[in-house]
Motif scaffolding. Structure first.
Motif, short mmCIF file in Angstrom:
data_model
loop_
_atom_site.label_atom_id
_atom_site.label_comp_id
_atom_site.label_asym_id
_atom_site.label_seq_id
_atom_site.Cartn_x
_atom_site.Cartn_y
_atom_site.Cartn_z
N SER A 1 0.38 -5.58 6.22
CA SER A 1 1.99 -5.46 5.85
C SER A 1 2.35 -4.38 6.32
N ALA A 2 1.81 -3.25 6.16
CA ALA A 2 2.14 -2.04 6.84
C ALA A 2 2.17 -2.08 8.30
N LEU A 3 1.26 -2.48 8.84
CA LEU A 3 1.35 -2.70 10.30
C LEU A 3 2.64 -3.52 10.65
N GLU A 4 2.79 -4.55 10.18
CA GLU A 4 3.99 -5.37 10.48
C GLU A 4 5.32 -4.68 10.26
N GLN A 5 5.34 -3.82 9.17
CA GLN A 5 6.59 -3.09 8.76
C GLN A 5 6.77 -1.87 9.77
N PHE A 6 5.63 -1.27 10.23
CA PHE A 6 5.75 -0.15 10.66
C PHE A 6 6.52 -0.10 12.20
N ASP A 7 7.54 0.76 12.63
CA ASP A 7 7.89 0.42 14.05
C ASP A 7 8.54 1.79 14.17
N GLU A 8 8.84 2.18 15.65
CA GLU A 8 9.42 3.38 15.83
C GLU A 8 10.57 4.23 14.98
N THR A 9 11.34 3.51 13.96
CA THR A 9 12.20 3.93 13.28
C THR A 9 11.51 4.91 12.09
N VAL A 10 10.11 4.62 11.80
CA VAL A 10 9.52 5.32 10.58
C VAL A 10 9.20 6.76 10.99
N ASP A 11 9.72 7.43 10.05
CA ASP A 11 9.66 8.97 10.30
C ASP A 11 8.35 9.54 9.75
N VAL A 12 8.00 8.97 8.40
CA VAL A 12 6.86 9.28 7.72
C VAL A 12 6.16 8.08 6.99
N VAL A 13 5.06 8.22 7.09
CA VAL A 13 4.06 7.14 6.24
C VAL A 13 3.32 7.86 5.26
N LEU A 14 3.26 7.20 3.94
CA LEU A 14 2.56 7.72 3.12
C LEU A 14 1.62 6.59 2.84
N LEU A 15 0.40 6.89 3.18
CA LEU A 15 -0.57 6.00 3.23
C LEU A 15 -1.82 6.03 2.35
N ASP A 16 -2.16 5.33 1.55
CA ASP A 16 -3.34 4.99 0.63
C ASP A 16 -4.51 4.92 1.54
N ARG A 17 -5.35 5.74 1.18
CA ARG A 17 -6.73 5.64 2.03
C ARG A 17 -7.54 4.46 1.91
N ARG A 18 -7.86 4.03 0.71
CA ARG A 18 -8.77 3.18 0.28
C ARG A 18 -8.05 1.93 -0.14
N MET A 19 -7.92 0.79 0.79
CA MET A 19 -7.55 -0.39 0.46
C MET A 19 -8.46 -1.45 0.85
N PRO A 20 -8.44 -2.59 0.00
CA PRO A 20 -9.31 -3.65 0.48
C PRO A 20 -8.74 -4.25 1.83
N GLY A 21 -9.68 -5.08 2.56
CA GLY A 21 -9.34 -5.57 3.84
C GLY A 21 -9.15 -4.32 4.94
N VAL A 22 -8.04 -4.32 5.37
CA VAL A 22 -7.63 -3.13 6.35
C VAL A 22 -7.46 -1.80 5.59
N SER A 23 -8.44 -0.78 5.75
CA SER A 23 -8.30 0.25 5.12
C SER A 23 -7.27 1.39 5.77
N ASN B 1 -2.40 5.02 17.64
CA ASN B 1 -2.47 4.08 18.77
C ASN B 1 -1.20 3.60 19.44
N ARG B 2 0.00 3.55 18.67
CA ARG B 2 1.15 2.94 19.10
C ARG B 2 1.86 4.17 19.92
N GLY B 3 1.26 5.31 19.63
CA GLY B 3 2.20 6.37 20.42
C GLY B 3 3.37 6.87 19.84
N THR B 4 3.60 6.68 18.66
CA THR B 4 5.07 7.10 17.93
C THR B 4 4.79 8.67 17.29
N ASP B 5 5.71 9.08 17.35
CA ASP B 5 5.73 10.38 16.65
C ASP B 5 5.86 10.80 15.30
N CYS B 6 5.66 9.85 14.57
CA CYS B 6 5.46 9.76 13.11
C CYS B 6 4.83 10.32 12.47
N SER B 7 4.67 11.04 11.26
CA SER B 7 4.29 11.91 10.48
C SER B 7 3.48 10.99 9.47
#
Length: 187
Positions: free
Chosen positions: A38-60, A70-76
């Motif tokens: 879901s995070a990867l689906e919602q993520f695009d070039e308009t996102v400035d900052v991602v607050l990301l939980d490290r340990r998640m089931p499935g895709v960490s 790998n998408r080459g954005t300048d998001c933090s």
């Protein structure tokens, strides 16, 4: 960076993601995701900052972070996790690492620092680009031609403005931020 910074909160605990979002909605455009896909689906070039939980089931969070980079954005990206840091973090491309529990003030502070770093980095990159153009012209043109050219005079004015902005941004960064910024620029 957009006028109203865009923050994506990613945590597999929906209540925690919503709590973070509620703290941030007055100052930022906020979206939440509760898993990696879901995070990867919602993520695009308009996102400035991602607050990301490290340990998640499935895709960490580590995998999500890698795909964001790998998408080459300048998001933090700030990793927010219950996992204490170990040497494996040296291989990860995050910009900040917070260990849970995280309070409202700490969360807002890290976002503000990341946004200031981004502003500084953008300004500095533009500044160096303009300096390169000036150096190239100075190497090929006599000074009287440079002095007479309006475009060159605009370039000189832009360089001075960017130098002042860089100094202003630098003054806003504390020692830790300054050091982290240069590690990031160096990579």
């Amino acid at each position: 960076m957009s006028a109203n910074p865009h923050v994506l909160v990613v945590d597999d605990e929906p209540d925690l993601a919503e709590l973070y979002a509620s703290w941030l909605r007055d100052e930022y455009t906020v979206e939440t995701a509760h898993d990696g896909p879901s995070a990867l689906e919602q993520f695009d070039e308009t996102v400035d900052v991602v607050l990301l939980d490290r340990r998640m089931p499935g895709v960490s969070g580590d995998e999500v972070l890698e795909q964001i980079r790998n998408r080459g954005t300048d998001c933090s990206v700030a990793m927010i996790t219950a996992v204490d840091p170990d040497f494996d973090i040296l291989e990860l491309g995050f910009d900040a690492y917070l260990t849970k529990p995280v309070g409202e003030t700490a969360l807002k502070d890290v976002i503000d620092r990341l946004l200031r770093r981004s502003d500084y980095t953008d300004t500095l990159q533009t500044f160096f680009s303009k300096l390169s153009k000036r150096e190239a012209l100075m190497a090929e043109k006599p000074q009287f031609q440079l002095d007479a050219d309006e475009r060159y005079q605009r370039l000189e004015a832009e360089i001075e403005t960017l130098r002042q902005q860089s100094e202003s941004h630098l003054a806003e960064l504390d020692g830790e931020d300054f050091e982290a910024l240069f590690y990031r620029l160096d990579s």
